[in-house]
Motif scaffolding. Structure first.
Motif, PDB file in Angstrom:
ATOM      1  N   LEU A  12      -5.170   5.958   1.251  1.00  0.00           N
ATOM      2  CA  LEU A  12      -4.187   5.200   0.474  1.00  0.00           C
ATOM      3  C   LEU A  12      -2.948   4.871   1.297  1.00  0.00           C
ATOM      4  O   LEU A  12      -2.339   3.808   1.117  1.00  0.00           O
ATOM      5  CB  LEU A  12      -3.784   5.992  -0.778  1.00  0.00           C
ATOM      6  CG  LEU A  12      -4.890   6.249  -1.805  1.00  0.00           C
ATOM      7  CD1 LEU A  12      -4.358   7.071  -2.962  1.00  0.00           C
ATOM      8  CD2 LEU A  12      -5.463   4.942  -2.324  1.00  0.00           C
ATOM      9  N   GLU A  13      -2.585   5.779   2.197  1.00  0.00           N
ATOM     10  CA  GLU A  13      -1.388   5.561   3.025  1.00  0.00           C
ATOM     11  C   GLU A  13      -1.481   4.254   3.816  1.00  0.00           C
ATOM     12  O   GLU A  13      -0.476   3.596   4.076  1.00  0.00           O
ATOM     13  CB  GLU A  13      -1.189   6.739   3.994  1.00  0.00           C
ATOM     14  CG  GLU A  13      -0.829   8.056   3.331  1.00  0.00           C
ATOM     15  CD  GLU A  13       0.625   8.144   2.918  1.00  0.00           C
ATOM     16  OE1 GLU A  13       1.355   7.150   3.114  1.00  0.00           O
ATOM     17  OE2 GLU A  13       1.018   9.193   2.390  1.00  0.00           O
ATOM     18  N   ASN A  14      -2.706   3.877   4.192  1.00  0.00           N
ATOM     19  CA  ASN A  14      -2.883   2.642   4.970  1.00  0.00           C
ATOM     20  C   ASN A  14      -2.544   1.388   4.185  1.00  0.00           C
ATOM     21  O   ASN A  14      -2.370   0.308   4.772  1.00  0.00           O
ATOM     22  CB  ASN A  14      -4.337   2.540   5.461  1.00  0.00           C
ATOM     23  CG  ASN A  14      -4.711   3.654   6.420  1.00  0.00           C
ATOM     24  OD1 ASN A  14      -3.875   4.126   7.186  1.00  0.00           O
ATOM     25  ND2 ASN A  14      -5.961   4.087   6.374  1.00  0.00           N
ATOM     26  N   TRP A  15      -2.450   1.526   2.862  1.00  0.00           N
ATOM     27  CA  TRP A  15      -2.219   0.358   2.006  1.00  0.00           C
ATOM     28  C   TRP A  15      -0.840   0.354   1.350  1.00  0.00           C
ATOM     29  O   TRP A  15      -0.516  -0.567   0.591  1.00  0.00           O
ATOM     30  CB  TRP A  15      -3.301   0.298   0.915  1.00  0.00           C
ATOM     31  CG  TRP A  15      -4.653   0.068   1.489  1.00  0.00           C
ATOM     32  CD1 TRP A  15      -5.536   1.003   1.946  1.00  0.00           C
ATOM     33  CD2 TRP A  15      -5.291  -1.199   1.708  1.00  0.00           C
ATOM     34  NE1 TRP A  15      -6.684   0.416   2.425  1.00  0.00           N
ATOM     35  CE2 TRP A  15      -6.563  -0.942   2.289  1.00  0.00           C
ATOM     36  CE3 TRP A  15      -4.921  -2.521   1.465  1.00  0.00           C
ATOM     37  CZ2 TRP A  15      -7.446  -1.975   2.625  1.00  0.00           C
ATOM     38  CZ3 TRP A  15      -5.807  -3.537   1.794  1.00  0.00           C
ATOM     39  CH2 TRP A  15      -7.048  -3.261   2.372  1.00  0.00           C
ATOM     40  N   ILE A  16      -0.033   1.341   1.657  1.00  0.00           N
ATOM     41  CA  ILE A  16       1.281   1.468   1.010  1.00  0.00           C
ATOM     42  C   ILE A  16       2.172   0.267   1.282  1.00  0.00           C
ATOM     43  O   ILE A  16       2.859  -0.242   0.388  1.00  0.00           O
ATOM     44  CB  ILE A  16       1.985   2.772   1.463  1.00  0.00           C
ATOM     45  CG1 ILE A  16       1.297   3.982   0.846  1.00  0.00           C
ATOM     46  CG2 ILE A  16       3.468   2.758   1.081  1.00  0.00           C
ATOM     47  CD1 ILE A  16       1.450   4.090  -0.652  1.00  0.00           C
ATOM     48  N   LYS A  17       2.185  -0.211   2.518  1.00  0.00           N
ATOM     49  CA  LYS A  17       3.107  -1.286   2.888  1.00  0.00           C
ATOM     50  C   LYS A  17       2.536  -2.682   2.627  1.00  0.00           C
ATOM     51  O   LYS A  17       3.195  -3.688   2.901  1.00  0.00           O
ATOM     52  CB  LYS A  17       3.498  -1.145   4.358  1.00  0.00           C
ATOM     53  CG  LYS A  17       4.325   0.112   4.634  1.00  0.00           C
ATOM     54  CD  LYS A  17       4.727   0.202   6.103  1.00  0.00           C
ATOM     55  CE  LYS A  17       5.555   1.459   6.366  1.00  0.00           C
ATOM     56  NZ  LYS A  17       5.960   1.578   7.801  1.00  0.00           N
TER      57      LYS A  17
END
Length: 414
Positions: A12-17
Motif C-alpha cells: 500500500l505504501e507504494n500507492w500513497i502518493k
C-alpha cells in the motif's frame, strides 16, 4: 492503538502518493479496520465507518459536501462500504472532484464484491488489494520475533527454488519450537483476534462467534440467503470434503437441495473468502480431468469450528487434510497460481504451481516418499523442478529424477 505489522502495508505504501483510490477487500475480521486506523495514525486524515447510518446517508444525499467535510485532512478512510448501495458512484464523485486533494481508502467485507460494485464506476481510478487472515509468516512475526528471523531464512529458500531451481542444502533447527507454533496455527487459524488471544477456550469461542456472525450478518443480511440451516449444512459438508474433488450434483442430491442453489451457495462462499476451488491442470491430454475442481478453506481455524474439532494434530484422523489445506492457504496468500493434476486413471499430484508459466508439481504428505503419481507427472511433463512438502523431513535437500530437481522441504518453514 495496538498495531501488529501486515505484509500488505508495504504494498500500500507504494500507492500513497498516487491519486488512485485504494480498495481493500477481504473476509470479516481479517484486520481491515485496524489497517485503516493504522494509516490514519501514520498519515492523518479522517476514519469513518458507513455502518453508521448518519454517515452513509450524508454520503448519499450530498457526496460533494460530504467530501468537503474531510478535505482538510487530505486522507479519508472509508470502512464498511457494503452498507451503501451503489457505493461506487459516490466514490467516483469524490475522486473526480477532489483528486489530488483527498486520498481515499475504501474497505468492504468479502460479502461486498468490491470489483463488481465499484469497478464499473472506478475504471482507471482505483487499485485493488486483498487482506486475508494472517499467513504463517505473519503469525510467527506476531508470536515470536526472534524465531521469525530464523524462519525467514528458510522461507526465502523455498521461493528462490521456485524461481530459479537453486537451493542451499541445510540442516533444520528449532524444529520443536516451529512445530509448536505451526500446530497452533493449524488448529486456530490466522484471524487477528484469535491469534492475539492466548486462552484456548476463548479462541474456540471467538471462532464460533465469527462463524455465527458471518452466517447471520453477511449471508442473511447482505446476501439475502433465507434458508440458513440449509446453508449451514452445505458449508459443513464442504468441511468434510476439503482437499477432495467437488461433485456438486452429488452433494446437492445428498443434501436434498436444488443444484442451482448449491452453485449459488458455493459462489457466495468463494466471494466471502471462506472457501476456494482449485482447477485441474491439463495440456490437452485426453486422459486428464479438465472440469473437476477441488475445495479448500482459506482458514483452517474456521474449518475446525465448523467440525467442532480442536483436538491436537497428532490425535486427528484428518492430519493429511489439515496439512494439505495449510499448504494451499499459504500458496494462496503468497499469490501463487495453483492447479492440481489428476488423470482418468486416478494418478494425482496435490498441487501444480504455475510459476512464470512453468508447471512445478508439489506433493504434500505426512511422509516424504515419492509417489508413483508424482513420478508419472515428471515423466509426462519433464518439469525442471518439483517439490515435496512434508512433516517428517529432517534436512532440506534435493535429488534428481530424470532431468527434474526435486526439493524436499518441511511444512513448518512455509
Amino acid at each position: 492503538m495496538e498495531y501488529l505489522p501486515r505484509k500488505i502495508e508495504k504494498l500500500l505504501e507504494n500507492w500513497i502518493k498516487r491519486d488512485e483510490v485504494i480498495l481493500i477487500k477481504g473476509p470479516r475480521q481479517s484486520g481491515k479496520t485496524t489497517l485503516l486506523k493504522h494509516f490514519q495514525e501514520k498519515y492523518g486524515g479522517a476514519y469513518i465507518s458507513l455502518e453508521f447510518e448518519d454517515l452513509s446517508q450524508a454520503l448519499i444525499k450530498d457526496p460533494l459536501l460530504f467530501g468537503k467535510r474531510y478535505i482538510e485532512g487530505k486522507f479519508l478512510y472509508i470502512d464498511e462500504a457494503q452498507y451503501v448501495k451503489d457505493i461506487g458512484k459516490y466514490i467516483k464523485i469524490l475522486y473526480d472532484n477532489y483528486k489530488g486533494r483527498l486520498k481515499i481508502f475504501v474497505t468492504g467485507s468479502g460479502s461486498f464484491e468490491v470489483k463488481e460494485s465499484l469497478g464499473k464506476y472506478l475504471v482507471g481510478r482505483a487499485v485493488y488489494f486483498e487482506l486475508l487472515p494472517l499467513s504463517f509468516e505473519e503469525f510467527l512475526l506476531w508470536k515470536d520475533k526472534n524465531l521469525y528471523e530464523v524462519f525467514v531464512e528458510y522461507f526465502e529458500e523455498f521461493f528462490k527454488f521456485l524461481a530459479s531451481g537453486k537451493l542451499v542444502q541445510r540442516d533444520i533447527i528449532f524444529e520443536r519450537e516451529f512445530l509448536r507454533y505451526w500446530e497452533e496455527f493449524l488448529l486456530y487459524g490466522g484471524f487477528p483476534a484469535i491469534v492475539k488471544e492466548e486462552n484456548e477456550k476463548i479462541k474456540i469461542q471467538l471462532l464460533k462467534n465469527l462463524l455465527q456472525t458471518y452466517i447471520e450478518k453477511d449471508i442473511f443480511f447482505f446476501l439475502n440467503v433465507r434458508e440458513l440451516e440449509k446453508f449451514r449444512n452445505f458449508l459443513k459438508s464442504l468441511s468434510f470434503l476439503t482437499g477432495s474433488l467437488l461433485e456438486l450434483s452429488s452433494l446437492s442430491k445428498e443434501l436434498k437441495m436444488d443444484y442451482k442453489t448449491a452453485v449459488n451457495y458455493l459462489n457466495l462462499l468463494v466471494q466471502t473468502y471462506v472457501v476456494e476451488t482449485v482447477s485441474s491442470y491439463h495440456k490437452n491430454l485426453v486422459t486428464e480431468l479438465k472440469k473437476a475442481k477441488k475445495i479448500y478453506f482459506l482458514d483452517s481455524g474456521l474449518r475446525n469450528a465448523l467440525l467442532n474439532n480442536f483436538s491436537s494434530f497428532n490425535n486427528r484422523t484428518d492430519r493429511g487434510i489439515l496439512l494439505e489445506n495449510f499448504v494451499f492457504s499459504e500458496f494462496r496468500k503468497a499469490g501463487l497460481e495453483i492447479r492440481f493434476w489428476r488423470t482418468a486413471s486416478k494418478a494425482e499430484v496435490d498441487f501444480i504451481v504455475l510459476y512464470e508459466g512453468n508447471p512445478i508439481p508439489v506433493e504434500v504428505k505426512l511422509t516424504s516418499e515419492i509417489t508413483k503419481s508424482f513420478i508419472s507427472f515428471i515423466k509426462n511433463y519433464s518439469p525442471e523442478r518439483a517439490t515435496i512438502i512434508s512433516l517428517d523431513i529432517k534436512k532440506i535437500f534435493s535429488r534428481k529424477l530424470n532431468n527434474t530437481t526435486i526439493f524436499f522441504f518441511p511444512c513448518f518453514y512455509l
